[in-house]
Design a protein around this motif. Structure first.
Motif, PDB file in Angstrom:
ATOM      1  N   TYR A 456       0.858  -1.197   0.000  1.00  0.00           N
ATOM      2  CA  TYR A 456       0.000   0.000   0.000  1.00  0.00           C
ATOM      3  C   TYR A 456       0.888   1.239   0.000  1.00  0.00           C
ATOM      4  O   TYR A 456       2.000   1.232   0.567  1.00  0.00           O
ATOM      5  CB  TYR A 456      -0.904   0.027   1.236  1.00  0.00           C
ATOM      6  CG  TYR A 456      -1.959  -1.064   1.274  1.00  0.00           C
ATOM      7  CD1 TYR A 456      -3.275  -0.792   0.915  1.00  0.00           C
ATOM      8  CD2 TYR A 456      -1.626  -2.355   1.663  1.00  0.00           C
ATOM      9  CE1 TYR A 456      -4.241  -1.799   0.954  1.00  0.00           C
ATOM     10  CE2 TYR A 456      -2.586  -3.357   1.700  1.00  0.00           C
ATOM     11  CZ  TYR A 456      -3.888  -3.086   1.350  1.00  0.00           C
ATOM     12  OH  TYR A 456      -4.851  -4.073   1.389  1.00  0.00           O
ATOM     13  N   LYS A 458       0.607   5.679   0.527  1.00  0.00           N
ATOM     14  CA  LYS A 458      -0.281   6.737   1.000  1.00  0.00           C
ATOM     15  C   LYS A 458      -0.543   7.759  -0.095  1.00  0.00           C
ATOM     16  O   LYS A 458       0.365   8.192  -0.809  1.00  0.00           O
ATOM     17  CB  LYS A 458       0.338   7.428   2.217  1.00  0.00           C
ATOM     18  CG  LYS A 458      -0.522   8.533   2.782  1.00  0.00           C
ATOM     19  CD  LYS A 458       0.130   9.177   3.999  1.00  0.00           C
ATOM     20  CE  LYS A 458      -0.698  10.332   4.509  1.00  0.00           C
ATOM     21  NZ  LYS A 458      -0.083  11.023   5.652  1.00  0.00           N
ATOM     22  N   LEU A 459      -1.819   8.153  -0.185  1.00  0.00           N
ATOM     23  CA  LEU A 459      -2.220   9.201  -1.124  1.00  0.00           C
ATOM     24  C   LEU A 459      -2.556  10.512  -0.409  1.00  0.00           C
ATOM     25  O   LEU A 459      -2.183  11.588  -0.870  1.00  0.00           O
ATOM     26  CB  LEU A 459      -3.432   8.736  -1.945  1.00  0.00           C
ATOM     27  CG  LEU A 459      -3.223   7.499  -2.830  1.00  0.00           C
ATOM     28  CD1 LEU A 459      -4.544   7.100  -3.488  1.00  0.00           C
ATOM     29  CD2 LEU A 459      -2.148   7.755  -3.880  1.00  0.00           C
ATOM     30  N   VAL A 474      -5.916   7.953   3.221  1.00  0.00           N
ATOM     31  CA  VAL A 474      -6.268   7.435   1.891  1.00  0.00           C
ATOM     32  C   VAL A 474      -5.040   6.733   1.332  1.00  0.00           C
ATOM     33  O   VAL A 474      -3.949   7.323   1.303  1.00  0.00           O
ATOM     34  CB  VAL A 474      -6.729   8.554   0.944  1.00  0.00           C
ATOM     35  CG1 VAL A 474      -7.224   7.957  -0.380  1.00  0.00           C
ATOM     36  CG2 VAL A 474      -7.805   9.405   1.595  1.00  0.00           C
ATOM     37  N   LYS A 476      -3.329   3.808  -1.675  1.00  0.00           N
ATOM     38  CA  LYS A 476      -3.476   3.111  -2.948  1.00  0.00           C
ATOM     39  C   LYS A 476      -3.329   1.627  -2.676  1.00  0.00           C
ATOM     40  O   LYS A 476      -2.325   1.181  -2.110  1.00  0.00           O
ATOM     41  CB  LYS A 476      -2.408   3.580  -3.933  1.00  0.00           C
ATOM     42  CG  LYS A 476      -2.484   2.884  -5.288  1.00  0.00           C
ATOM     43  CD  LYS A 476      -1.383   3.400  -6.218  1.00  0.00           C
ATOM     44  CE  LYS A 476      -1.424   2.678  -7.554  1.00  0.00           C
ATOM     45  NZ  LYS A 476      -0.344   3.142  -8.454  1.00  0.00           N
ATOM     46  N   GLN A 481      -6.576   0.784  -6.573  1.00  0.00           N
ATOM     47  CA  GLN A 481      -7.712   1.613  -6.181  1.00  0.00           C
ATOM     48  C   GLN A 481      -7.285   2.546  -5.055  1.00  0.00           C
ATOM     49  O   GLN A 481      -6.318   2.284  -4.332  1.00  0.00           O
ATOM     50  CB  GLN A 481      -8.883   0.754  -5.695  1.00  0.00           C
ATOM     51  CG  GLN A 481      -9.616  -0.011  -6.781  1.00  0.00           C
ATOM     52  CD  GLN A 481     -10.813  -0.756  -6.214  1.00  0.00           C
ATOM     53  OE1 GLN A 481     -10.704  -1.432  -5.205  1.00  0.00           O
ATOM     54  NE2 GLN A 481     -11.955  -0.621  -6.879  1.00  0.00           N
ATOM     55  N   SER A 482      -8.003   3.657  -4.907  1.00  0.00           N
ATOM     56  CA  SER A 482      -7.819   4.497  -3.728  1.00  0.00           C
ATOM     57  C   SER A 482      -8.808   4.031  -2.662  1.00  0.00           C
ATOM     58  O   SER A 482      -9.976   3.763  -2.969  1.00  0.00           O
ATOM     59  CB  SER A 482      -8.040   5.967  -4.063  1.00  0.00           C
ATOM     60  OG  SER A 482      -9.378   6.178  -4.474  1.00  0.00           O
ATOM     61  N   GLN A 483      -8.310   3.907  -1.428  1.00  0.00           N
ATOM     62  CA  GLN A 483      -9.149   3.389  -0.352  1.00  0.00           C
ATOM     63  C   GLN A 483      -9.095   4.352   0.837  1.00  0.00           C
ATOM     64  O   GLN A 483      -8.018   4.647   1.355  1.00  0.00           O
ATOM     65  CB  GLN A 483      -8.681   1.997   0.084  1.00  0.00           C
ATOM     66  CG  GLN A 483      -9.588   1.330   1.120  1.00  0.00           C
ATOM     67  CD  GLN A 483      -9.101  -0.075   1.466  1.00  0.00           C
ATOM     68  OE1 GLN A 483      -8.007  -0.252   1.977  1.00  0.00           O
ATOM     69  NE2 GLN A 483      -9.927  -1.076   1.153  1.00  0.00           N
ATOM     70  N   ASN A 538     -13.817   2.240  -1.210  1.00  0.00           N
ATOM     71  CA  ASN A 538     -12.925   2.127  -2.367  1.00  0.00           C
ATOM     72  C   ASN A 538     -13.404   3.019  -3.514  1.00  0.00           C
ATOM     73  O   ASN A 538     -14.604   3.228  -3.694  1.00  0.00           O
ATOM     74  CB  ASN A 538     -12.851   0.681  -2.860  1.00  0.00           C
ATOM     75  CG  ASN A 538     -12.212  -0.233  -1.822  1.00  0.00           C
ATOM     76  OD1 ASN A 538     -11.349   0.202  -1.069  1.00  0.00           O
ATOM     77  ND2 ASN A 538     -12.622  -1.496  -1.787  1.00  0.00           N
ATOM     78  N   VAL A 541      -8.428   5.208  -8.524  1.00  0.00           N
ATOM     79  CA  VAL A 541      -7.394   6.204  -8.240  1.00  0.00           C
ATOM     80  C   VAL A 541      -7.500   7.405  -9.163  1.00  0.00           C
ATOM     81  O   VAL A 541      -7.277   8.546  -8.769  1.00  0.00           O
ATOM     82  CB  VAL A 541      -5.988   5.564  -8.354  1.00  0.00           C
ATOM     83  CG1 VAL A 541      -4.897   6.635  -8.249  1.00  0.00           C
ATOM     84  CG2 VAL A 541      -5.803   4.519  -7.287  1.00  0.00           C
ATOM     85  N   SER A 545      -7.575  12.961  -6.466  1.00  0.00           N
ATOM     86  CA  SER A 545      -6.243  12.960  -5.847  1.00  0.00           C
ATOM     87  C   SER A 545      -6.217  13.701  -4.513  1.00  0.00           C
ATOM     88  O   SER A 545      -5.305  13.519  -3.719  1.00  0.00           O
ATOM     89  CB  SER A 545      -5.218  13.586  -6.797  1.00  0.00           C
ATOM     90  OG  SER A 545      -5.604  14.928  -7.094  1.00  0.00           O
TER      91      SER A 545
END
Length: 918
Positions: A456, A458-459, A474, A476, A481-483, A538, A541, A545
């Motif tokens: 994973y 971090k976003l 959040v 990836k 996917q972004s979660q 979910n 991505v 952003s």
């Protein structure tokens, strides 16, 4: 009437020289009533803090005559001169001469000093020297041992000089010096790190995670602020603090959530605060001042020694005049009769008692020091053995004082690895200060989850705030996917979740399911667990952003995390061990009933009913008296509740120990018969304690109880031996004085006999104690000592009279010209029977067969017997006015001794069956 008059005169003497508490016959119940009335923080302080909580910051700054940029240095100096430094003034240590006086002033030392003065006045230098040496040795030994212990305890003072970040206008030589020393950018912004003792009311300070709060303060700004108030309230979980008061509850000072208190600490977050009160004017200072200014309550040991002292002193005051008058009238020489009566008084006084007590207690202190326990007051050793109730705080004593993650569950209550992974990702990737719950999560995971985290990245994150009571990160996912992973309070999480995850499938969150989840959460709370919920959502991505609070919606509830402050591994074993030795454990805590109940359940304490502090306030005195006996768990208590419970248990005739480490425990520690604290406790708790544990293992308590009972058993041996032997000697003297035309023994003979016997008793502290005697709490019972003295004393008199008849008729020592032979014969029998009684009375069992004395006692017995025979038979006989005994005397001697031992054993069997053996 004469007795009452004498006691009134003696009481005036005691009050004049501040000795009353050492001679008092019992603890006054007045102390109990005093402790249960208005022993609370001053009303003025409470009103002041409540006012500061509700007043707008701008107005409060005006009232304190300060500003957000800080005070001028000149104004700081004016305020320091007016109000003093920010220090807690606690109990002043005794000077060396005060400590020496404290070690000296006990009933027997004072009585022996009086007898020594009389001996000197009547021209008896040998008697004066012997008595004086006993007093000096006892006092110096105790002084040395306690001084060593107190010196070690002083090194444990944990409240060192801390620093505080304070806003000050950059003026004045002192601040310029601070700026040069620090050479950092903060000085340019008027923030200086200074010793906390230089803070004044009106200062503006910065607080951050890990800081000890240096004064009572009003929060101006706060971010993610959690404060540990365990030292003040006993609550294990940190509490949230805000810039504005959030609750309507203003009746409880500690519940003011925009006020922080001296002695507490910042767990996470940052704050800017206004200093309201410093030093003794703080909430902490007010508690500390009340504890240290109240009189130390007499302990079980002091009360017991005082009662035994009065018993023996009264007995001496009755018997000594009788001996004086009988010898004065029958012999006609009143000067000789007075000297003899004085020797009887010395003989009746267990002059070695202070020294035996001190050396026995000192031996116990050395034993406990090897177990990493510092003994501040020697009396505490015996109180340890007499203790039948131990009251203990929960947080940090029964528990580890550390939050751990106990369960990670799905919504059905099953253990879920997925929930733990989500929680770990949330805690790991957040950039804010991690609180105790985050640290518990990070410590709980295994290497597999740590490896999984590498998949994973971090976003973004959405920080925590107190309005929504949750935070999100959040990430990836490996599936690109972004979660959004969100954790927070259960109610707030349910408000943003539309689905739940059951058996890896998303299910709609219905109202019925929501109600079930809330009920399950409440059941975890009742089990003493703190619960937070975790959910996720979910999204592709490429769609987004940057994330915000508005994205925390339509989440899927994955499950729960439960946290607890777990009990120590040693708690259950220690409580069971204490129970096996007849010590009942009661938990007194400021924490809530659910957490307390869970901990007590885990350590196998009865937990069906818990008494709360608010219930105690509603009880009558009679109801409260029975409640402290019937129940073992008391929760949500303030410091006065704890002290009141301890005092009531003492009034109910219990010997009470208290184990605690916070400011909220200090009053109870001081009131208990034995106060026990730990080296990490706050200063005031350590000052109030009698024992300090260097390690927080509770198993040492069992060893302390055993050592205390061994100590007490050996002290009691000496008292029983000496009291019964002395009574027998006096009874024999009365018989001999009435029928023999000369003194049966000269004063010098009595003093030498007494000295040899007393020196032999110096081995008593090192004697063995029967295992059966260690099983039950032991305490002073003067009535049983008096009964024992009267029961066994006359046995020796029977064989003294047989010796009189032997010397009178067989050896013809029946005239004043042959009195030296008579006196020498009784001197040997008297000393040998006194010495042998040690082995007969040291145990209820058959001596030498079922129970053997320790090697030091055996050696001292042989030495005393040898000296007793050598003195009349050796070259020193004439010097001590003795003479050699005929050989045939030593044929009769073993017969007399064996018959004496046999009759004593028979009477001992009868006594044990009728009265038992303490």
């Amino acid at each position: 009437m004469m007795r009452n008059l004498w006691e009134q005169l003696f009481s005036r003497f005691l009050k004049k020289f501040h000795l009353t508490r050492y001679f008092s016959k019992s603890a006054s119940l007045k102390e109990l009533h005093q402790s249960s009335h208005a022993q609370h923080i001053g009303k003025q302080l409470t009103e002041q803090l409540t006012h500061a909580s509700s007043t707008p910051i701008a107005r409060l700054l005006q009232e304190k005559q300060t500003q957000l940029s800080g005070l001028d240095e000149s104004e700081v100096e004016i305020r320091q001169q007016r109000n003093g430094l920010n220090e807690i003034h606690t109990e002043k240590p005794l000077t060396w001469w005060q400590h020496l006086w404290y070690c000296y002033k006990n009933p027997f030392n004072i009585l022996l000093t009086l007898l020594a003065c009389i001996s000197a006045y009547t021209g008896d230098p040998k008697g004066t020297l012997i008595i004086s040496m006993m007093v000096i040795l006892s006092t110096i030994l105790r002084f040395w041992q306690e001084s060593k212990s107190n010196k070690a305890a002083d090194t444990l003072k944990s409240m060192v000089s801390n620093q505080a970040a304070v806003y000050r206008n950059n003026s004045g030589d002192k601040l310029a010096q601070y700026a040069l020393e620090q050479l950092n950018s903060s000085a340019a912004h008027n923030i200086f790190d200074i010793p906390t003792k230089y803070l004044v009311s009106g200062d503006i300070i910065k607080l951050s995670a890990g800081d000890l709060i240096p004064a009572d303060c009003r929060i101006i700004e706060a971010k993610d602020l959690f404060v540990s108030q365990a030292a003040m309230t006993g609550e294990s979980m940190p509490v949230e603090k805000f810039a504005q008061h959030q609750s309507d509850n203003i009746s409880n000072t500690m519940a003011l959530d925009n006020i922080v208190f001296m002695g507490t600490s910042i767990v996470s977050g940052t704050a800017t605060a206004l200093v309201l009160n410093i030093g003794n004017k703080t909430y902490f200072g007010a508690l500390a001042h009340r504890v240290t200014t109240q009189d130390q309550v007499a302990t079980s040991f002091q009360v017991g020694v005082n009662r035994v002292s009065w018993l023996l002193i009264r007995f001496m005051m009755v018997m000594t005049p009788i001996v004086l008058f009988i010898n004065g009238f029958t012999k006609g020489d009143w000067t000789e009769a007075a000297l003899f009566a004085l020797s009887i008084a010395v003989g009746l006084t267990p002059e070695m008692l202070p020294m035996i007590v001190t050396s026995t207690l000192a031996k116990g202190a050395v034993f406990l020091s090897r177990k990493k326990v510092i003994v501040k007051r020697l009396d505490a050793i015996q109180n340890f053995g007499a203790m039948d109730v131990l009251c203990t705080d929960k947080t940090g004593t029964l528990t580890q004082d550390k939050i751990i993650l106990s369960k990670h569950l799905d919504v059905l209550g099953n253990t879920s690895a997925h929930v733990l992974l989500l929680a770990y990702l949330n805690s790991y990737y957040q950039t804010g200060l991690k609180n105790l719950l985050d640290l518990a999560i990070l410590e709980h995971v295994d290497q597999d989850i740590k490896t999984e985290r590498l998949h994973y990245s971090k976003l973004d994150e959405i920080p925590f705030d107190f309005d929504r009571r949750r935070m999100s990160v959040v990430v990836k996912t490996p599936q690109a996917q972004s979660q959004i992973i969100t954790k927070g309070a259960v109610e707030e999480m349910l408000n943003i979740c539309t689905h739940v995850e059951i058996n890896n499938e998303r299910t709609e969150l219905t109202q019925a399911l929501k109600q079930t989840i809330l009920q399950n959460s409440q059941s975890y709370n009742k089990d003493g667990l703190r619960v937070i919920a975790i959910g996720y959502k979910n999204a592709p991505v490429t769609e987004q952003s940057i994330f915000s609070i508005q994205d925390e919606n339509n989440l899927t509830l994955s499950g729960f995390l439960t946290f607890l402050d777990p009990p120590k591994d040693s708690s259950a074993k220690a409580i069971q061990a204490l129970h096996n030795y007849g010590v009942e454990v009661k938990v007194l805590t400021g924490d809530n009933e659910f957490v307390t109940q869970k901990v007590c359940q885990d350590i196998n304490l009865p937990h069906e009913h818990i008494v709360l502090g608010e219930e105690i306030d509603q009880m009558s005195d009679d109801e409260f008296k029975h409640a402290v006996e019937k129940h073992n768990i008391f929760a949500k208590l303030n410091p006065m509740h704890k002290e009141r419970i301890v005092m009531q248990l003492k009034a109910n005739n219990h010997v009470v120990g208290f184990l605690g480490d916070g400011i909220n425990d200090a009053a109870a520690l001081r009131s208990a018969d034995i106060g026990i604290s730990v080296d990490s406790a706050v200063d005031i708790a350590k000052e109030s304690a009698d024992l300090i544990l260097l390690e927080k293992s509770l198993m040492v308590l069992e060893q302390g109880v055993i050592e205390g009972r061994r100590t007490f058993a050996n002290i009691l041996k000496y008292i029983k031996m000496t009291a019964s032997s002395n009574f027998g000697n006096v009874f024999s003297v009365l018989v001999a004085s009435a029928f023999i035309p000369f003194l049966p023994m000269l004063p010098i003979h009595l003093l030498i006999q007494n000295l040899i016997y007393d020196v032999s008793q110096t081995a008593v502290p090192f004697d063995n104690v029967d295992e059966e005697i260690l099983q039950k709490p032991q305490r002073w019972e003067p009535e049983s000592i008096g009964r024992f003295m009267i029961f066994f004393g006359p046995i020796s008199s029977i064989f003294d009279i047989i010796t009189f008849l032997l010397m009178w008729f067989v050896f013809k020592a029946n005239t004043p010209e042959h009195q030296t032979l008579f006196q020498s014969g009784w001197f040997v029998v008297g000393l040998l029977t006194q010495t042998l009684i040690v082995h007969m009375i040291r145990t209820p069992k058959i001596p030498f067969i079922q129970s053997r004395a320790s090697l030091p006692v055996m050696v001292m017995t042989v030495l005393a017997v040898s000296i007793g025979i050598f003195l009349p038979m050796g070259p020193l006989a004439n010097y001590f006015q003795l003479q050699a005994l005929p050989v045939t005397y030593f044929i009769y001697l073993p017969v007399i001794l064996l018959a004496y031992m046999g009759l004593t054993q028979l009477m001992k069997t009868i006594y044990v069956k009728r009265y038992g053996w303490q």
